[in-house]
Motif scaffolding. Sequence first.
Motif, PDB file in Angstrom:
ATOM      1  N   ALA A  25       0.975  -1.190  -0.463  1.00  0.00           N
ATOM      2  CA  ALA A  25       0.068  -0.231   0.248  1.00  0.00           C
ATOM      3  C   ALA A  25       0.278   1.657   0.048  1.00  0.00           C
ATOM      4  O   ALA A  25       0.387   2.243  -0.823  1.00  0.00           O
ATOM      5  CB  ALA A  25      -1.094   0.215   0.911  1.00  0.00           C
ATOM      6  N   LEU A  26       1.779   1.931   0.646  1.00  0.00           N
ATOM      7  CA  LEU A  26       2.831   2.696   1.112  1.00  0.00           C
ATOM      8  C   LEU A  26       3.803   2.786  -0.480  1.00  0.00           C
ATOM      9  O   LEU A  26       3.812   3.854  -1.250  1.00  0.00           O
ATOM     10  CB  LEU A  26       3.821   2.009   2.031  1.00  0.00           C
ATOM     11  CG  LEU A  26       4.989   2.843   2.444  1.00  0.00           C
ATOM     12  CD1 LEU A  26       4.435   4.618   2.068  1.00  0.00           C
ATOM     13  CD2 LEU A  26       5.855   3.531   2.838  1.00  0.00           C
ATOM     14  N   SER A  27       4.132   1.417  -1.340  1.00  0.00           N
ATOM     15  CA  SER A  27       4.431   1.575  -2.434  1.00  0.00           C
ATOM     16  C   SER A  27       3.132   2.364  -3.355  1.00  0.00           C
ATOM     17  O   SER A  27       3.535   2.843  -4.464  1.00  0.00           O
ATOM     18  CB  SER A  27       5.056   0.442  -3.006  1.00  0.00           C
ATOM     19  OG  SER A  27       5.536   0.043  -5.163  1.00  0.00           O
ATOM     20  N   ALA A  28       2.175   2.160  -3.623  1.00  0.00           N
ATOM     21  CA  ALA A  28       0.771   2.342  -4.363  1.00  0.00           C
ATOM     22  C   ALA A  28       0.330   3.647  -4.045  1.00  0.00           C
ATOM     23  O   ALA A  28       0.091   4.385  -4.576  1.00  0.00           O
ATOM     24  CB  ALA A  28      -0.399   1.286  -4.006  1.00  0.00           C
ATOM     25  N   LEU A  29       0.520   3.980  -2.867  1.00  0.00           N
ATOM     26  CA  LEU A  29       0.732   5.302  -2.116  1.00  0.00           C
ATOM     27  C   LEU A  29       2.084   6.738  -2.430  1.00  0.00           C
ATOM     28  O   LEU A  29       1.576   7.268  -3.114  1.00  0.00           O
ATOM     29  CB  LEU A  29       0.762   5.276  -0.778  1.00  0.00           C
ATOM     30  CG  LEU A  29      -0.369   5.409  -0.099  1.00  0.00           C
ATOM     31  CD1 LEU A  29      -0.276   5.482   1.416  1.00  0.00           C
ATOM     32  CD2 LEU A  29      -1.956   6.922  -0.201  1.00  0.00           C
ATOM     33  N   GLY A  30       3.314   5.520  -2.855  1.00  0.00           N
ATOM     34  CA  GLY A  30       3.784   6.349  -3.408  1.00  0.00           C
ATOM     35  C   GLY A  30       3.691   7.013  -5.330  1.00  0.00           C
ATOM     36  O   GLY A  30       3.737   8.285  -5.965  1.00  0.00           O
ATOM     37  N   ALA A  31       3.348   5.568  -6.051  1.00  0.00           N
ATOM     38  CA  ALA A  31       2.552   5.724  -7.107  1.00  0.00           C
ATOM     39  C   ALA A  31       1.095   7.089  -7.552  1.00  0.00           C
ATOM     40  O   ALA A  31       0.969   8.308  -8.680  1.00  0.00           O
ATOM     41  CB  ALA A  31       1.812   4.384  -7.557  1.00  0.00           C
ATOM     42  N   ALA A  32       0.351   7.507  -6.372  1.00  0.00           N
ATOM     43  CA  ALA A  32      -0.019   8.394  -6.565  1.00  0.00           C
ATOM     44  C   ALA A  32      -0.069   9.689  -5.636  1.00  0.00           C
ATOM     45  O   ALA A  32      -0.328  10.833  -6.530  1.00  0.00           O
ATOM     46  CB  ALA A  32      -1.379   8.113  -5.082  1.00  0.00           C
ATOM     47  N   LEU A  33       1.163   9.930  -4.860  1.00  0.00           N
ATOM     48  CA  LEU A  33       1.971  10.698  -5.192  1.00  0.00           C
ATOM     49  C   LEU A  33       2.654  11.747  -6.275  1.00  0.00           C
ATOM     50  O   LEU A  33       2.954  12.527  -6.132  1.00  0.00           O
ATOM     51  CB  LEU A  33       3.376  10.839  -3.648  1.00  0.00           C
ATOM     52  CG  LEU A  33       3.849  11.889  -3.206  1.00  0.00           C
ATOM     53  CD1 LEU A  33       2.600  12.765  -2.788  1.00  0.00           C
ATOM     54  CD2 LEU A  33       4.861  11.906  -2.085  1.00  0.00           C
ATOM     55  N   ASN A  34       3.366  10.299  -6.866  1.00  0.00           N
ATOM     56  CA  ASN A  34       4.108  10.724  -7.959  1.00  0.00           C
ATOM     57  C   ASN A  34       3.019  11.409  -9.202  1.00  0.00           C
ATOM     58  O   ASN A  34       2.996  12.291 -10.092  1.00  0.00           O
ATOM     59  CB  ASN A  34       4.386   9.060  -8.854  1.00  0.00           C
ATOM     60  CG  ASN A  34       5.727   9.585 -10.125  1.00  0.00           C
ATOM     61  OD1 ASN A  34       6.512  10.565  -9.848  1.00  0.00           O
ATOM     62  ND2 ASN A  34       4.764   9.677 -11.689  1.00  0.00           N
ATOM     63  N   VAL A  35       1.813  11.517  -8.564  1.00  0.00           N
ATOM     64  CA  VAL A  35       0.414  11.742  -9.949  1.00  0.00           C
ATOM     65  C   VAL A  35       0.268  13.185  -9.006  1.00  0.00           C
ATOM     66  O   VAL A  35       0.793  14.018 -10.166  1.00  0.00           O
ATOM     67  CB  VAL A  35      -0.538  11.078  -9.128  1.00  0.00           C
ATOM     68  CG1 VAL A  35      -1.462  11.338 -10.416  1.00  0.00           C
ATOM     69  CG2 VAL A  35      -0.933   9.497 -10.295  1.00  0.00           C
ATOM     70  N   SER A  36       0.280  13.875  -8.033  1.00  0.00           N
ATOM     71  CA  SER A  36      -0.112  14.800  -7.506  1.00  0.00           C
ATOM     72  C   SER A  36      -0.247  14.055  -5.951  1.00  0.00           C
ATOM     73  O   SER A  36      -0.561  13.667  -5.434  1.00  0.00           O
ATOM     74  CB  SER A  36      -1.819  14.957  -7.804  1.00  0.00           C
ATOM     75  OG  SER A  36      -2.493  14.890  -7.691  1.00  0.00           O
TER      76      SER A  36
END
Length: 266
Positions: free
Chosen positions: A149-160
């Motif tokens: 989930a933390l890795s996925a949050l990183g992917a979301a942060l990369n969006v904005s």
Amino acid sequence: MSKRNSSAAKSAARERLRLERERQAKRAKVRRQAIVASSIVAVLAIAGGIGYAVVQNDKPGKWEEAAKATVVAPANTSGKNGTTVLIGDSTSKNVVHLYEDPRCPACAAFEQTVGETVDKGMEDGDYKLSFTMGTFLDGNLTGEGSKNALSALGAALNVSPEAFLDYKTALYSTKYHPQETTDEFAKDSYLIKVANTVDALKNNTKFQDAVKKGTYDAWAMRMSKSFDEADGVKSTPTIKINDKVITNPSTVAQWQTALKDAGVTK
């Protein structure tokens, strides 16, 4: 006549018996050889299986490899390995720092009751928001949902930053946050399902590819290490206002009191 025939018959019978015994002996020998051969094959197969298992066990796991891999830091991060996440355009020097674990039920409860108010304070310019995410519950409960989930949050942060906040809210929501004893967050499909409730991430192929490929796995491991090394953080959620740990608020009123006590005023 009868004596000679009787003798010959007995002799023939003895010969047939001898031949039958030889045939049985040969068959028994063939069976013994087959059993020995099968046993050898079985032993070799077991030995090979054990050898393969030992080799496999000696191989580092996905997250062990990620902990040593080169970090791809998401956009909207700073600091070593991108482990500093600071959100907000305010010129205020006030910083609210949240330390959370994605699988943490207390974090989910905090986000469900106070999270919207916390985000609004950042949007209103009262303070900036900082985040350090941990994954210790994977070790305590077994599994890999916190890391994934933390890795996925990183992917979301990369969006904005907004996508990150909205996604974090969705993951902690009553609808999607699983019991801590389950490991739903370990499933990429589940993380993408939750992401599809966030406008900026819905059917976002770049985000989904990053989740599936583990683009930010190494970043997640470095972020988790940063959490482990944080001063004064012994549980989740831990909340600091201007580097001072506060008592976790369970209501909006308690949150507003905590801000006032810390000197964060409009």
